[in-house]
Write a protein that holds these residues in place. Structure first.
Motif, PDB file in Angstrom:
ATOM      1  N   GLN A   1       0.848  -1.191   0.000  1.00  0.00           N
ATOM      2  CA  GLN A   1       0.000   0.000   0.000  1.00  0.00           C
ATOM      3  C   GLN A   1       0.881   1.237   0.000  1.00  0.00           C
ATOM      4  O   GLN A   1       1.872   1.305   0.731  1.00  0.00           O
ATOM      5  CB  GLN A   1      -0.910   0.021   1.227  1.00  0.00           C
ATOM      6  CG  GLN A   1      -1.996  -1.013   1.182  1.00  0.00           C
ATOM      7  CD  GLN A   1      -2.992  -0.849   2.322  1.00  0.00           C
ATOM      8  OE1 GLN A   1      -2.873   0.026   3.172  1.00  0.00           O
ATOM      9  NE2 GLN A   1      -3.998  -1.718   2.332  1.00  0.00           N
ATOM     10  N   LEU A   2       0.495   2.205  -0.825  1.00  0.00           N
ATOM     11  CA  LEU A   2       1.218   3.470  -0.906  1.00  0.00           C
ATOM     12  C   LEU A   2       0.687   4.410   0.160  1.00  0.00           C
ATOM     13  O   LEU A   2      -0.524   4.657   0.233  1.00  0.00           O
ATOM     14  CB  LEU A   2       1.037   4.088  -2.299  1.00  0.00           C
ATOM     15  CG  LEU A   2       1.756   5.415  -2.541  1.00  0.00           C
ATOM     16  CD1 LEU A   2       3.276   5.241  -2.428  1.00  0.00           C
ATOM     17  CD2 LEU A   2       1.385   5.963  -3.912  1.00  0.00           C
ATOM     18  N   ARG A   3       1.591   4.934   0.968  1.00  0.00           N
ATOM     19  CA  ARG A   3       1.211   5.904   2.000  1.00  0.00           C
ATOM     20  C   ARG A   3       1.754   7.275   1.611  1.00  0.00           C
ATOM     21  O   ARG A   3       2.550   7.876   2.333  1.00  0.00           O
ATOM     22  CB  ARG A   3       1.741   5.469   3.355  1.00  0.00           C
ATOM     23  CG  ARG A   3       1.060   4.216   3.860  1.00  0.00           C
ATOM     24  CD  ARG A   3       1.455   3.903   5.268  1.00  0.00           C
ATOM     25  NE  ARG A   3       0.817   2.680   5.720  1.00  0.00           N
ATOM     26  CZ  ARG A   3       1.169   2.043   6.809  1.00  0.00           C
ATOM     27  NH1 ARG A   3       2.145   2.505   7.573  1.00  0.00           N
ATOM     28  NH2 ARG A   3       0.545   0.936   7.158  1.00  0.00           N
ATOM     29  N   ALA A   4       1.361   7.703   0.459  1.00  0.00           N
ATOM     30  CA  ALA A   4       1.717   9.019  -0.075  1.00  0.00           C
ATOM     31  C   ALA A   4       0.640   9.385  -1.086  1.00  0.00           C
ATOM     32  O   ALA A   4      -0.209   8.561  -1.418  1.00  0.00           O
ATOM     33  CB  ALA A   4       3.088   8.968  -0.750  1.00  0.00           C
ATOM     34  N   GLU A   5       0.679  10.625  -1.554  1.00  0.00           N
ATOM     35  CA  GLU A   5      -0.276  11.049  -2.581  1.00  0.00           C
ATOM     36  C   GLU A   5      -0.076  10.216  -3.833  1.00  0.00           C
ATOM     37  O   GLU A   5       1.043   9.895  -4.202  1.00  0.00           O
ATOM     38  CB  GLU A   5      -0.072  12.531  -2.912  1.00  0.00           C
ATOM     39  CG  GLU A   5      -0.472  13.459  -1.792  1.00  0.00           C
ATOM     40  CD  GLU A   5      -1.958  13.420  -1.492  1.00  0.00           C
ATOM     41  OE1 GLU A   5      -2.765  13.420  -2.437  1.00  0.00           O
ATOM     42  OE2 GLU A   5      -2.306  13.383  -0.291  1.00  0.00           O
ATOM     43  N   GLY A   6      -1.179   9.867  -4.483  1.00  0.00           N
ATOM     44  CA  GLY A   6      -1.096   9.133  -5.735  1.00  0.00           C
ATOM     45  C   GLY A   6      -1.478   7.675  -5.576  1.00  0.00           C
ATOM     46  O   GLY A   6      -2.194   7.304  -4.647  1.00  0.00           O
ATOM     47  N   SER A   7      -0.964   6.856  -6.481  1.00  0.00           N
ATOM     48  CA  SER A   7      -1.295   5.435  -6.471  1.00  0.00           C
ATOM     49  C   SER A   7      -0.070   4.620  -6.875  1.00  0.00           C
ATOM     50  O   SER A   7       0.867   5.137  -7.496  1.00  0.00           O
ATOM     51  CB  SER A   7      -2.449   5.155  -7.441  1.00  0.00           C
ATOM     52  OG  SER A   7      -2.083   5.542  -8.754  1.00  0.00           O
ATOM     53  N   LEU A   8      -0.119   3.354  -6.515  1.00  0.00           N
ATOM     54  CA  LEU A   8       0.971   2.468  -6.906  1.00  0.00           C
ATOM     55  C   LEU A   8       1.112   2.472  -8.427  1.00  0.00           C
ATOM     56  O   LEU A   8       0.111   2.459  -9.142  1.00  0.00           O
ATOM     57  CB  LEU A   8       0.700   1.042  -6.418  1.00  0.00           C
ATOM     58  CG  LEU A   8       0.794   0.801  -4.916  1.00  0.00           C
ATOM     59  CD1 LEU A   8       0.330  -0.612  -4.576  1.00  0.00           C
ATOM     60  CD2 LEU A   8       2.204   1.035  -4.409  1.00  0.00           C
ATOM     61  N   PHE A   9       2.329   2.531  -8.901  1.00  0.00           N
ATOM     62  CA  PHE A   9       2.680   2.442 -10.323  1.00  0.00           C
ATOM     63  C   PHE A   9       2.134   3.597 -11.162  1.00  0.00           C
ATOM     64  O   PHE A   9       1.982   3.485 -12.372  1.00  0.00           O
ATOM     65  CB  PHE A   9       2.269   1.072 -10.900  1.00  0.00           C
ATOM     66  CG  PHE A   9       2.943  -0.044 -10.160  1.00  0.00           C
ATOM     67  CD1 PHE A   9       4.248  -0.388 -10.440  1.00  0.00           C
ATOM     68  CD2 PHE A   9       2.283  -0.703  -9.134  1.00  0.00           C
ATOM     69  CE1 PHE A   9       4.898  -1.379  -9.714  1.00  0.00           C
ATOM     70  CE2 PHE A   9       2.914  -1.696  -8.401  1.00  0.00           C
ATOM     71  CZ  PHE A   9       4.228  -2.034  -8.702  1.00  0.00           C
ATOM     72  N   MET A  10       1.892   4.722 -10.529  1.00  0.00           N
ATOM     73  CA  MET A  10       1.338   5.867 -11.244  1.00  0.00           C
ATOM     74  C   MET A  10       2.289   6.426 -12.288  1.00  0.00           C
ATOM     75  O   MET A  10       1.849   7.079 -13.232  1.00  0.00           O
ATOM     76  CB  MET A  10       0.912   6.959 -10.270  1.00  0.00           C
ATOM     77  CG  MET A  10       2.007   7.561  -9.439  1.00  0.00           C
ATOM     78  SD  MET A  10       1.245   8.635  -8.194  1.00  0.00           S
ATOM     79  CE  MET A  10       2.685   9.187  -7.323  1.00  0.00           C
ATOM     80  N   TRP A  11       3.602   6.154 -12.157  1.00  0.00           N
ATOM     81  CA  TRP A  11       4.555   6.655 -13.143  1.00  0.00           C
ATOM     82  C   TRP A  11       4.994   5.570 -14.129  1.00  0.00           C
ATOM     83  O   TRP A  11       5.861   5.791 -14.961  1.00  0.00           O
ATOM     84  CB  TRP A  11       5.766   7.267 -12.446  1.00  0.00           C
ATOM     85  CG  TRP A  11       5.394   8.408 -11.538  1.00  0.00           C
ATOM     86  CD1 TRP A  11       4.484   9.397 -11.798  1.00  0.00           C
ATOM     87  CD2 TRP A  11       5.899   8.666 -10.239  1.00  0.00           C
ATOM     88  NE1 TRP A  11       4.399  10.264 -10.719  1.00  0.00           N
ATOM     89  CE2 TRP A  11       5.259   9.833  -9.751  1.00  0.00           C
ATOM     90  CE3 TRP A  11       6.836   8.039  -9.422  1.00  0.00           C
ATOM     91  CZ2 TRP A  11       5.531  10.377  -8.495  1.00  0.00           C
ATOM     92  CZ3 TRP A  11       7.101   8.569  -8.176  1.00  0.00           C
ATOM     93  CH2 TRP A  11       6.454   9.732  -7.722  1.00  0.00           C
ATOM     94  N   ALA A  12       4.372   4.412 -14.070  1.00  0.00           N
ATOM     95  CA  ALA A  12       4.692   3.332 -15.016  1.00  0.00           C
ATOM     96  C   ALA A  12       4.463   3.749 -16.471  1.00  0.00           C
ATOM     97  O   ALA A  12       5.264   3.376 -17.339  1.00  0.00           O
ATOM     98  CB  ALA A  12       3.906   2.072 -14.678  1.00  0.00           C
ATOM     99  N   PRO A  13       3.414   4.525 -16.788  1.00  0.00           N
ATOM    100  CA  PRO A  13       3.244   4.949 -18.181  1.00  0.00           C
ATOM    101  C   PRO A  13       4.436   5.748 -18.727  1.00  0.00           C
ATOM    102  O   PRO A  13       4.727   5.710 -19.922  1.00  0.00           O
ATOM    103  CB  PRO A  13       1.968   5.797 -18.153  1.00  0.00           C
ATOM    104  CG  PRO A  13       1.193   5.258 -16.990  1.00  0.00           C
ATOM    105  CD  PRO A  13       2.259   4.913 -15.968  1.00  0.00           C
ATOM    106  N   ILE A  14       5.122   6.460 -17.848  1.00  0.00           N
ATOM    107  CA  ILE A  14       6.312   7.210 -18.261  1.00  0.00           C
ATOM    108  C   ILE A  14       7.399   6.231 -18.699  1.00  0.00           C
ATOM    109  O   ILE A  14       8.052   6.432 -19.730  1.00  0.00           O
ATOM    110  CB  ILE A  14       6.817   8.126 -17.129  1.00  0.00           C
ATOM    111  CG1 ILE A  14       5.761   9.187 -16.795  1.00  0.00           C
ATOM    112  CG2 ILE A  14       8.151   8.768 -17.489  1.00  0.00           C
ATOM    113  CD1 ILE A  14       6.031   9.962 -15.511  1.00  0.00           C
TER     114      ILE A  14
END
Length: 176
Positions: free
Chosen positions: A24-37
């Motif tokens: 679980q991510l304990r920061a703003e956003g979501s897991l793997f949110m930068w994977a598209p980059i």
């Protein structure tokens, strides 16, 4: 061409914790949110394969489960991991031993063990990670170091990754 890929601090902020067996991510956003980059950066290089250099494989006790967290396009590129379950077995294979020896290695040392086992040539690999501990100065051009809070959201990390991939592809094509 091999890309050693860390997850935390690269594909999402380095603020992931295991809760009831699930990351679980304990920061703003979501897991793997930068994977598209990462997908976009790898798109021009279909020859790039991924080796997971994330602690997730060891912590989740499953290469397959860890790979499944990635988007399909990245999953298709994954060929292995720096950690495998046999590393947690006694040399005779029958008894479990403390697997902490691997986690105590620097990320560079974990990757170096894989490189040695696979016999990779210097021009055929690159790592992207927020952990540069014990990374030798003479091999820094094989590391795209990210900021743990920004990962691939950082424009400078994206530029560096694009440049390193282009350089690695050029060296591979020229045979140097």
């Amino acid at each position: 061409m091999i890309l050693f890929l860390d997850f935390d601090g690269v594909l999402h902020p380095d603020a992931v914790y295991l809760v009831n067996g699930r990351p679980q991510l304990r920061a703003e956003g979501s897991l793997f949110m930068w994977a598209p980059i990462l997908e976009a950066n790898l798109d021009p290089y279909p020859q790039v394969q991924i080796v997971l250099s994330t602690s997730w494989v060891r912590v989740l006790k499953s290469f397959t489960r860890t790979r499944a967290y990635l988007p399909a396009a990245l999953q298709a590129r994954v060929i292995g991991a720096t950690w495998h379950s046999a590393m947690a077995r006694h040399h005779e294979g029958a008894h479990r031993v403390e697997a902490s020896w691997f986690s105590e290695l620097s990320r560079y040392a974990q990757i170096a063990r894989y490189i040695a086992r696979a016999g990779l040539r210097a021009e055929h690999w690159l790592a992207i990670d927020d952990d540069s501990e014990e990374w030798p100065a003479e091999l820094r051009d094989h590391l795209v170091e990210t900021d743990g809070a920004l990962g691939l959201a950082s424009a400078s990390a994206q530029l560096e990754l694009a440049q390193r991939l282009e350089g690695m592809a050029a060296k591979t094509l020229s045979g140097k």
